[in-house]
Motif scaffolding. Structure first.
Motif, PDB file in Angstrom:
ATOM      1  N   ASN A   1       0.811  -1.083  -0.197  1.00  0.00           N
ATOM      2  CA  ASN A   1      -0.135   0.152   0.042  1.00  0.00           C
ATOM      3  C   ASN A   1       0.788   1.335  -0.098  1.00  0.00           C
ATOM      4  O   ASN A   1       2.127   0.996   0.344  1.00  0.00           O
ATOM      5  CB  ASN A   1      -0.858  -0.016   1.304  1.00  0.00           C
ATOM      6  CG  ASN A   1      -0.424   0.216   2.384  1.00  0.00           C
ATOM      7  OD1 ASN A   1       0.705   0.624   2.912  1.00  0.00           O
ATOM      8  ND2 ASN A   1      -1.015  -0.746   3.643  1.00  0.00           N
TER       9      ASN A   1
ATOM     10  N   ARG B   1       1.232   3.719   2.065  1.00  0.00           N
ATOM     11  CA  ARG B   1       2.002   3.862   3.334  1.00  0.00           C
ATOM     12  C   ARG B   1       3.218   3.208   3.432  1.00  0.00           C
ATOM     13  O   ARG B   1       4.030   3.982   3.723  1.00  0.00           O
ATOM     14  CB  ARG B   1       0.740   3.847   4.488  1.00  0.00           C
ATOM     15  CG  ARG B   1       1.485   3.946   5.747  1.00  0.00           C
ATOM     16  CD  ARG B   1       0.569   3.626   7.031  1.00  0.00           C
ATOM     17  NE  ARG B   1      -0.365   4.480   7.010  1.00  0.00           N
ATOM     18  CZ  ARG B   1      -1.848   4.872   7.840  1.00  0.00           C
ATOM     19  NH1 ARG B   1      -1.646   3.726   8.557  1.00  0.00           N
ATOM     20  NH2 ARG B   1      -2.335   5.708   7.796  1.00  0.00           N
ATOM     21  N   LYS B   2       3.027   1.771   3.405  1.00  0.00           N
ATOM     22  CA  LYS B   2       4.430   1.141   3.370  1.00  0.00           C
ATOM     23  C   LYS B   2       5.416   1.485   2.143  1.00  0.00           C
ATOM     24  O   LYS B   2       6.418   1.720   2.470  1.00  0.00           O
ATOM     25  CB  LYS B   2       4.014  -0.239   3.148  1.00  0.00           C
ATOM     26  CG  LYS B   2       5.179  -1.243   3.222  1.00  0.00           C
ATOM     27  CD  LYS B   2       5.626  -1.192   4.514  1.00  0.00           C
ATOM     28  CE  LYS B   2       6.982  -1.956   4.700  1.00  0.00           C
ATOM     29  NZ  LYS B   2       7.520  -2.168   5.908  1.00  0.00           N
TER      30      LYS B   2
ATOM     31  N   GLU C   1       6.974   4.679   3.400  1.00  0.00           N
ATOM     32  CA  GLU C   1       7.909   4.454   4.395  1.00  0.00           C
ATOM     33  C   GLU C   1       9.329   3.873   3.517  1.00  0.00           C
ATOM     34  O   GLU C   1      10.366   4.319   4.146  1.00  0.00           O
ATOM     35  CB  GLU C   1       7.411   3.351   5.582  1.00  0.00           C
ATOM     36  CG  GLU C   1       6.330   3.685   6.216  1.00  0.00           C
ATOM     37  CD  GLU C   1       5.742   2.795   7.220  1.00  0.00           C
ATOM     38  OE1 GLU C   1       6.207   1.555   7.016  1.00  0.00           O
ATOM     39  OE2 GLU C   1       4.667   2.917   7.832  1.00  0.00           O
TER      40      GLU C   1
ATOM     41  N   HIS D   1       6.364  11.105   1.625  1.00  0.00           N
ATOM     42  CA  HIS D   1       4.790  11.131   2.239  1.00  0.00           C
ATOM     43  C   HIS D   1       3.965  10.216   1.202  1.00  0.00           C
ATOM     44  O   HIS D   1       4.059  10.589   0.071  1.00  0.00           O
ATOM     45  CB  HIS D   1       4.401  12.615   2.772  1.00  0.00           C
ATOM     46  CG  HIS D   1       3.069  12.587   3.306  1.00  0.00           C
ATOM     47  ND1 HIS D   1       1.742  12.415   2.928  1.00  0.00           N
ATOM     48  CD2 HIS D   1       2.879  12.728   4.655  1.00  0.00           C
ATOM     49  CE1 HIS D   1       1.058  12.497   3.685  1.00  0.00           C
ATOM     50  NE2 HIS D   1       1.469  12.544   4.839  1.00  0.00           N
ATOM     51  N   ARG D   2       2.828   9.650   1.821  1.00  0.00           N
ATOM     52  CA  ARG D   2       1.997   8.768   0.534  1.00  0.00           C
ATOM     53  C   ARG D   2       1.316   9.791  -0.324  1.00  0.00           C
ATOM     54  O   ARG D   2       1.222   9.384  -1.314  1.00  0.00           O
ATOM     55  CB  ARG D   2       1.273   7.669   1.526  1.00  0.00           C
ATOM     56  CG  ARG D   2       0.178   8.613   2.337  1.00  0.00           C
ATOM     57  CD  ARG D   2      -0.703   7.498   2.981  1.00  0.00           C
ATOM     58  NE  ARG D   2      -1.684   8.117   3.681  1.00  0.00           N
ATOM     59  CZ  ARG D   2      -1.918   8.231   5.057  1.00  0.00           C
ATOM     60  NH1 ARG D   2      -1.159   7.497   5.612  1.00  0.00           N
ATOM     61  NH2 ARG D   2      -2.875   8.803   5.513  1.00  0.00           N
TER      62      ARG D   2
END
Length: 57
Positions: free
Chosen positions: A23, A25-26, A29, A34-35
């Protein structure tokens, strides 16, 4: 923090990881981004077409 455009290599990696089921978010990271920055880049029709062509999908 200064804004940096998503590079072509980062864009390719985003599409590879999305294809593998990660996803945003991952992925954010993993790339230290930032997503929302990644989502904007990935949702651009021109960027999508160029990335898919360069990945030879």
């Amino acid at each position: 923090m200064a804004y940096r455009h998503v590079s072509e290599e980062e864009r390719k990696q985003i599409y590879r990881w999305k294809h593998d089921g990660y996803n945003m978010r991952k992925i954010g990271e993993l790339l230290n981004r930032h997503r929302s920055t990644l989502q904007k880049s990935a949702s651009s029709p021109i960027a999508t077409a160029l990335c898919l062509i360069s990945l030879s999908c």
